[in-house]
Design a protein around this motif. Structure first.
Motif, PDB file in Angstrom:
ATOM      1  N   SER A  35      11.732 -50.689 -10.342  1.00 47.48           N
ATOM      2  CA  SER A  35      12.453 -51.954 -10.420  1.00 47.48           C
ATOM      3  C   SER A  35      11.641 -53.021  -9.689  1.00 47.48           C
ATOM      4  O   SER A  35      10.656 -52.708  -9.019  1.00 47.48           O
ATOM      5  N   ARG A  36      12.083 -54.262  -9.845  1.00 42.79           N
ATOM      6  CA  ARG A  36      11.392 -55.360  -9.167  1.00 42.79           C
ATOM      7  C   ARG A  36      12.377 -56.470  -8.868  1.00 42.79           C
ATOM      8  O   ARG A  36      13.388 -56.630  -9.564  1.00 42.79           O
ATOM      9  N   CYS A  62       0.463 -49.041  -5.563  1.00 47.61           N
ATOM     10  CA  CYS A  62       1.053 -50.146  -6.295  1.00 47.61           C
ATOM     11  C   CYS A  62      -0.064 -50.914  -6.990  1.00 47.61           C
ATOM     12  O   CYS A  62      -1.154 -51.060  -6.424  1.00 47.61           O
ATOM     13  N   GLY A 120      11.422 -57.429 -15.579  1.00 47.58           N
ATOM     14  CA  GLY A 120      12.148 -56.306 -15.009  1.00 47.58           C
ATOM     15  C   GLY A 120      12.979 -55.520 -16.007  1.00 47.58           C
ATOM     16  O   GLY A 120      13.727 -54.620 -15.609  1.00 47.58           O
ATOM     17  N   GLN A 178       8.236 -54.974  -5.685  1.00 44.85           N
ATOM     18  CA  GLN A 178       8.659 -53.971  -6.637  1.00 44.85           C
ATOM     19  C   GLN A 178       9.011 -52.698  -5.874  1.00 44.85           C
ATOM     20  O   GLN A 178       8.588 -52.516  -4.726  1.00 44.85           O
ATOM     21  N   ASN A 229      11.816 -60.392  -8.415  1.00 45.40           N
ATOM     22  CA  ASN A 229      10.839 -61.476  -8.446  1.00 45.40           C
ATOM     23  C   ASN A 229      11.129 -62.553  -7.400  1.00 45.40           C
ATOM     24  O   ASN A 229      10.236 -63.313  -7.032  1.00 45.40           O
TER      25      ASN A 229
END
Length: 122
Positions: A71-72, A96, A55, A79, A74
């Motif tokens: 952004s993500r 995506c 990220g 995301q 986890n």
């Protein structure tokens, strides 16, 4: 195998904002580079943004720099793409993708979602 499902698209006026989400199945989300692509009517699918596994590293196409943020999370296998100051030219189906390289080339991405429509009115 990774399954990706986008959400958050819609109709917005120019200058407005939307946040797209991409939820991934499976336990290997953090091992993939994630990306966003878009396809406008009558045009080829193009790269928008990508984010590294942790990220931290991000990569944007010039036309969205300063307006879009990738952004993500986890821990949530998700995301995001925060889109601000939207323009009619941003109208497209947004996809995506999950891949192995932090790159703009579509061949580097192995898995794709079905897409979500974003329409920006003038």
């Amino acid at each position: 195998q990774v399954q990706l499902v986008e959400s958050g698209g819609g109709l917005v006026q120019a200058g407005g904002s939307l946040r797209l989400s991409c939820a991934a199945s499976g336990r290997t989300f953090s091992t993939y580079v994630m990306g966003w692509f878009r396809q406008a009517p009558g045009k080829e699918r193009e790269f928008v943004a990508a984010i590294g596994r942790g990220g931290i590293d991000t990569y944007y196409t010039d036309s969205v720099k300063g307006r879009f943020t990738i952004s993500r999370d986890n821990t949530k296998n998700t995301q995001y793409l925060q889109m601000n100051s939207l323009k009619p030219d941003d109208t497209a189906v947004y996809f995506c993708a999950a891949g192995r390289l932090l790159a703009r080339l579509q061949k580097n991405y192995d898995y794709w979602g079905q897409g979500t429509q974003v329409t920006v009115s003038s």
